[in-house]
Design a protein around this motif. Structure first.
Motif, short mmCIF file in Angstrom:
data_model
loop_
_atom_site.label_atom_id
_atom_site.label_comp_id
_atom_site.label_asym_id
_atom_site.label_seq_id
_atom_site.Cartn_x
_atom_site.Cartn_y
_atom_site.Cartn_z
N GLY A 42 -36.34 17.96 5.77
CA GLY A 42 -35.40 16.85 5.58
C GLY A 42 -35.79 15.58 6.32
O GLY A 42 -35.18 14.53 6.10
N THR A 101 -37.98 23.72 12.87
CA THR A 101 -36.92 24.47 13.58
C THR A 101 -36.71 25.88 13.03
O THR A 101 -36.25 26.76 13.76
N TRP A 102 -37.03 26.07 11.74
CA TRP A 102 -36.82 27.39 11.14
C TRP A 102 -37.84 28.41 11.64
O TRP A 102 -37.73 29.59 11.37
N GLN A 137 -31.36 20.70 15.13
CA GLN A 137 -31.79 20.53 13.74
C GLN A 137 -32.67 19.29 13.62
O GLN A 137 -32.51 18.32 14.36
N ILE A 138 -33.54 19.36 12.63
CA ILE A 138 -34.27 18.17 12.18
C ILE A 138 -33.70 17.79 10.82
O ILE A 138 -33.17 18.67 10.13
N PRO A 139 -33.77 16.53 10.43
CA PRO A 139 -34.30 15.40 11.18
C PRO A 139 -33.34 14.92 12.25
O PRO A 139 -32.12 15.00 12.10
N GLU A 177 -28.11 13.60 11.13
CA GLU A 177 -27.62 13.57 9.73
C GLU A 177 -28.52 12.67 8.88
O GLU A 177 -28.50 11.44 8.96
N SER A 178 -29.28 13.34 8.03
CA SER A 178 -30.28 12.65 7.22
C SER A 178 -29.68 11.50 6.40
O SER A 178 -30.27 10.42 6.32
N TYR A 220 -27.69 20.24 0.69
CA TYR A 220 -28.48 20.45 1.91
C TYR A 220 -27.80 21.45 2.85
O TYR A 220 -28.46 22.30 3.46
N TRP A 224 -28.66 25.97 5.51
CA TRP A 224 -28.38 26.62 6.80
C TRP A 224 -28.30 28.13 6.59
O TRP A 224 -28.76 28.92 7.41
N ARG A 235 -27.79 34.99 9.14
CA ARG A 235 -26.73 34.30 9.89
C ARG A 235 -25.35 34.67 9.36
O ARG A 235 -24.39 34.67 10.10
N GLN A 285 -41.52 24.61 2.59
CA GLN A 285 -40.34 24.66 3.44
C GLN A 285 -39.63 25.99 3.17
O GLN A 285 -39.70 26.51 2.05
#
Ligand SMILES: N[C@@H](CCC(=O)N[C@@H](CS)C(=O)NCC(=O)O)C(=O)O
Length: 225
Positions: A15, A37-38, A55-57, A69-70, A110, A114, A121, A223
């Motif tokens: 992202g 991050t993943w 988180q990124i970005p 928040e992208s 998006y 998660w 999760r 990704q």
């Protein structure tokens, strides 16, 4: 410390890519701190100091302000460089639909990554449940793209004849699961636009570096999504 450049915490194919593409088109200097991050704790730890969600970005402006928040980054960058025309002006007729879709994408599409990136999760180690989550979220994402496609009348770009950060956002996120081939099927109007952005000569070197078009890329992705 105040720097003259932006810092973006990001990763190949992630992202952060539409934000990096925006900075590239704006000609703004920026440094990327690579943090996929993943991939786990050590990568997440790189981002923790600037974004507690890890988180990124995550963007740090030259003034030292942190923006997560992208969509916020994209809108803010475009609005702050109006001469580049990457967002419709506040009083432009396209502004409402611009905000509508810039909000819809992170809220409805998006956010599902998660759980898609790590279904455990929500459902723990059960492999069958994880497969169901992957399949169900893929269908939901396809439905969201189809709905958006049914509601827009693109010109050369999604909002008309002027490219905006919305085009960059959709171009990148449509490469994630369920991947481009499915996107082309469910969103034929937007398909023509993202192909145009893929081929934009101003971004050829950028895509090659940050989200390469390798053999079979329309079905596969780098990704995790
Ligand atoms: N709402 C955030 C979502 C960011 C996000 O989900 N980033 C992913 C990578 S593309 C991430 O860092 N995932 C790791 C995690 O959520 O633990 C945005 O729009 O920027």
């Amino acid at each position: 410390m105040v720097s003259s450049a932006y810092t973006i915490y990001g990763a190949l194919g992630s992202g952060s890519v539409p934000v990096e593409a925006t900075l590239t088109l704006l000609g703004q200097p920026y440094a990327v701190i690579e943090a996929p991050t993943w991939e786990g704790e050590s990568q997440q730890a790189k981002v923790a100091a600037v974004n507690p969600l890890r988180q990124i970005p995550t963007l740090v402006t030259p003034a030292g302000e942190v923006i997560t928040e992208s969509a916020a980054m994209l809108i803010w960058l475009a609005d702050n460089h109006p001469q580049a025309g990457l967002s419709p002006a506040l009083d432009a007729p396209e502004r409402a639909q611009f905000l509508r879709w810039m909000t819809f994408i992170p809220a409805s599409i998006y956010a599902l990554f998660w759980v898609r990136d790590e279904p455990a999760r929500l459902v723990g180690d059960d492999a069958a449940m994880q497969a169901r989550v992957k399949a169900a979220t893929a269908e939901r994402i396809a439905d969201c793209w189809a709905m958006m496609d049914s509601q827009i009348s693109p010109g050369a770009y999604l909002l008309g004849d002027q490219m905006s950060v919305l085009d960059l956002y959709v171009t990148v996120i449509s490469r994630w699961g369920p991947r481009r081939v499915r996107f082309y099927e469910v969103a034929p109007k937007m398909a023509a636009v993202v192909r145009r952005v893929d081929a934009d000569p101003r971004l050829t070197a950028f895509w090659a570096e940050r989200f390469p078009f390798f053999e079979g890329w329309e079905r596969l992705g780098q990704q995790a999504g």
